[in-house]
Design a protein around this motif. Structure first.
Motif, PDB file in Angstrom:
ATOM      1  N   TRP A   5       2.318   9.884   0.227  1.00  0.00           N
ATOM      2  CA  TRP A   5       1.240  10.516   0.990  1.00  0.00           C
ATOM      3  C   TRP A   5      -0.135  10.185   0.425  1.00  0.00           C
ATOM      4  CZ3 TRP A   5      -1.701  13.696  -2.060  1.00  0.00           C
ATOM      5  CH2 TRP A   5      -1.106  14.170  -3.242  1.00  0.00           C
ATOM      6  N   ARG A  42      -0.990   7.142  -0.884  1.00  0.00           N
ATOM      7  CA  ARG A  42      -1.349   5.723  -0.833  1.00  0.00           C
ATOM      8  C   ARG A  42      -2.391   5.419   0.232  1.00  0.00           C
ATOM      9  NH1 ARG A  42       4.488   2.882  -2.186  1.00  0.00           N
ATOM     10  NH2 ARG A  42       4.772   4.120  -4.070  1.00  0.00           N
ATOM     11  N   GLY A  43      -2.173   5.932   1.436  1.00  0.00           N
ATOM     12  CA  GLY A  43      -3.099   5.651   2.529  1.00  0.00           C
ATOM     13  C   GLY A  43      -4.527   6.066   2.207  1.00  0.00           C
ATOM     14  N   PRO A  44      -4.733   7.359   1.901  1.00  0.00           N
ATOM     15  CA  PRO A  44      -6.095   7.814   1.627  1.00  0.00           C
ATOM     16  C   PRO A  44      -6.755   7.075   0.462  1.00  0.00           C
ATOM     17  CG  PRO A  44      -4.622   9.688   1.849  1.00  0.00           C
ATOM     18  CD  PRO A  44      -3.767   8.476   1.915  1.00  0.00           C
ATOM     19  N   SER A  60      -6.114   4.032  -0.782  1.00  0.00           N
ATOM     20  CA  SER A  60      -6.484   2.638  -0.524  1.00  0.00           C
ATOM     21  C   SER A  60      -7.635   2.571   0.465  1.00  0.00           C
ATOM     22  CB  SER A  60      -5.282   1.822  -0.053  1.00  0.00           C
ATOM     23  OG  SER A  60      -4.831   2.300   1.182  1.00  0.00           O
ATOM     24  N   THR A  61      -7.704   3.515   1.411  1.00  0.00           N
ATOM     25  CA  THR A  61      -8.865   3.541   2.305  1.00  0.00           C
ATOM     26  C   THR A  61     -10.141   3.798   1.511  1.00  0.00           C
ATOM     27  OG1 THR A  61      -7.413   4.554   3.922  1.00  0.00           O
ATOM     28  CG2 THR A  61      -9.756   4.519   4.439  1.00  0.00           C
ATOM     29  N   SER A 119      -7.533  -5.069  -2.760  1.00  0.00           N
ATOM     30  CA  SER A 119      -6.817  -4.999  -1.484  1.00  0.00           C
ATOM     31  C   SER A 119      -5.988  -6.251  -1.244  1.00  0.00           C
ATOM     32  CB  SER A 119      -7.749  -4.684  -0.310  1.00  0.00           C
ATOM     33  OG  SER A 119      -8.749  -5.632  -0.221  1.00  0.00           O
ATOM     34  N   GLU A 137      -1.987  -5.896  -0.865  1.00  0.00           N
ATOM     35  CA  GLU A 137      -1.380  -6.495   0.326  1.00  0.00           C
ATOM     36  C   GLU A 137      -0.227  -7.427  -0.046  1.00  0.00           C
ATOM     37  OE1 GLU A 137      -2.266  -6.310   4.523  1.00  0.00           O
ATOM     38  OE2 GLU A 137      -2.983  -5.235   2.790  1.00  0.00           O
TER      39      GLU A 137
END
Lengths: 334, 128
Positions: free
Chosen positions: A122, A124-126, A128-129, A202, A206
């Motif tokens: 939960w 990771r998304g926030p 990396s953004t 990033s 990736e």
């Protein structure tokens, strides 16, 4: 079903053999047109690049003709005596970019490692953004923030401490001796590092996610720790792309103008110290372009622009060679 | 310390350092955002968007700057859009058709960083 399809095709062909032929020809022609259009697009980019390089060389011809090769290693930059040399800006560009890499690459690797292996799903998304948000901050903001916030902070807290504690060390200490003004190579290197971290991290994140799960799971299954999996499995698997990402960041660090101009101090000084103000190619051009009052001055600035081109090109050529050697060593793997 | 413990310790150190690196990145983001917000928000008034840059010492806004930014990026976006429609995505076959002039062949990620620095573009536009 198949039989019906066959008979339909046959019927079509029987009815209109000419049309089919026409269509093939048209397709072929369109294909060629498309090919040419794409080639034109690619050539457009290439030619504008070449045009930029040549116009720099042309604009700088007066400087090159006057100073010759000594333009490259002359540390003078004297607008009054009209005597110009590019050594200080070249040195500043290379040192700040190197510093940025020294800070930025390990941190980016850490971020990529955290985001791919350590962080709970939960998060990771926030995160990396947020890190990628750093890439969205315009360079002028970095410059202003650097000048008004980071420079006073460095001048008050960091540089005096470095001067006191690392300055007395022989040889190595020369890097950290200097006045507590905050402007200088170190500050510029830090700002550049913050600017390149989102790019490098990033790319790394990736490509880390492209590693086949089977490879990683097998390594875990024989008892490897997370660190060993990342260092011995993930990194070798992705190293070409990782090196590419690093040089993407380096390309940005070399050419960065605004942020560096603000915090580098714009002094044509050649010192070993990272705490003294210096200058970079891009910062010199940005600062002095409007002030160039003689044609030789203007020509020297344009010649600097050409050298920036050359420096960037050499660095990327080295990157290319490194990548080739890596892939050779790895056989057909890369 | 057994070999296994040593490996575990190394792993723990790596994890801590990686987490620290992430916090390091987020720290700068937070600091910069905090600076711009705390210094910029008090200046957010309607005048900022409706009035021109004032002479020193008087009140005014930044309408001219906003307009300039919008017009310039508008033009750039239109160009970019047109470029894309012409074929931003270059298929591999076409790439292969581009001669291998030294490093400029667009078959790896290094190429994307071979971009002329913005200051050089500026000089180019000025000089030609």
């Amino acid at each position: 079903m198949k039989a019906t399809a066959m008979s339909q095709t046959e019927a079509l062909e029987a009815r209109a053999p000419v049309q089919t032929l026409d269509r093939e020809r048209r397709d072929h022609r369109n294909d060629r047109l498309f090919h040419l259009a794409m080639l034109a697009c690619a050539m457009f980019v290439f030619l504008s690049l070449l045009g930029a390089a040549f116009s720099m060389l042309w604009g700088g011809r007066e400087a090159f003709a006057t100073f010759g090769w000594s333009f490259l290693w002359n540390p003078d930059w004297d607008a009054v005596q009209k005597h110009f040399g590019a050594l200080v800006p070249i040195y500043g560009t290379l040192v700040t970019a190197l510093l940025a890499m020294l800070i930025g690459v390990p941190v980016s690797f850490g971020i990529a490692l955290f985001l791919t292996e350590i962080a709970p799903g939960w998060l990771r998304g926030p995160v990396s953004t947020a890190i990628e948000l750093l890439a969205g901050i315009p360079s002028i903001i970095y410059g202003m923030w650097g000048l008004f916030v980071l420079v006073p902070f460095m001048g008050e807290h960091v540089t005096p401490w470095l001067d006191d504690h690392l300055g007395p060390i022989p040889v190595f200490g020369a890097l950290f001796r200097g006045p507590p003004i905050g402007l200088g190579m170190l500050t510029a290197g830090i700002v550049l590092a913050i600017m390149v971290i989102p790019f490098i991290s990033s790319v790394m994140r990736e490509v880390f996610t492209t590693v086949p799960v089977q490879l990683k799971e097998s390594a875990y299954a024989v008892g490897n720790t997370t660190w060993e999996v990342v260092w011995d499995i993930v990194l070798p698997y992705t190293r070409t792309a990782v090196v590419g990402g690093i040089f993407l960041g380096l390309g940005r660090a070399l050419g960065e103008t605004m942020a560096v101009t603000f915090v580098l101090g714009n002094a044509h000084l050649l010192t070993a110290s990272l705490l003294e103000p210096g200058n970079s190619i891009a910062a010199t051009i940005a600062n002095e372009f409007t002030e160039a009052d003689s044609s030789i001055y203007l020509s020297s600035l344009v010649a600097l622009g050409f050298l920036l081109f050359v420096v960037t090109f050499i660095v990327l050529a080295i990157a290319r060679l490194m990548l080739n050697r890596l892939s050779q060593r790895a056989g057909s793997n890369a | 310390m057994t070999a296994w413990q040593r490996r575990q310790a190394k792993d723990a150190v790596a994890k801590v350092l990686a987490t620290a690196a992430t916090l390091f990145g987020l720290f700068w983001l937070a600091w910069i955002l905090w600076t711009t917000a705390s210094k910029g928000l008090p200046a957010m008034k309607l005048d900022l968007f409706t009035k021109m840059t004032p002479p020193p010492g008087t009140d005014g806004g930044m309408l001219n700057a906003f307009a300039g930014s919008i017009i310039m990026s508008g033009i750039a976006v239109l160009h970019r859009h047109a470029d894309r429609n012409r074929g931003g995505h270059v298929p591999g076959r076409v790439r292969a058709a581009i001669p291998a002039w030294a490093l400029l062949r667009s078959d790896s990620s290094t190429t994307s960083c071979f971009r002329a620095p913005s200051i050089v573009i500026g000089l180019f536009v000025y000089a030609s």
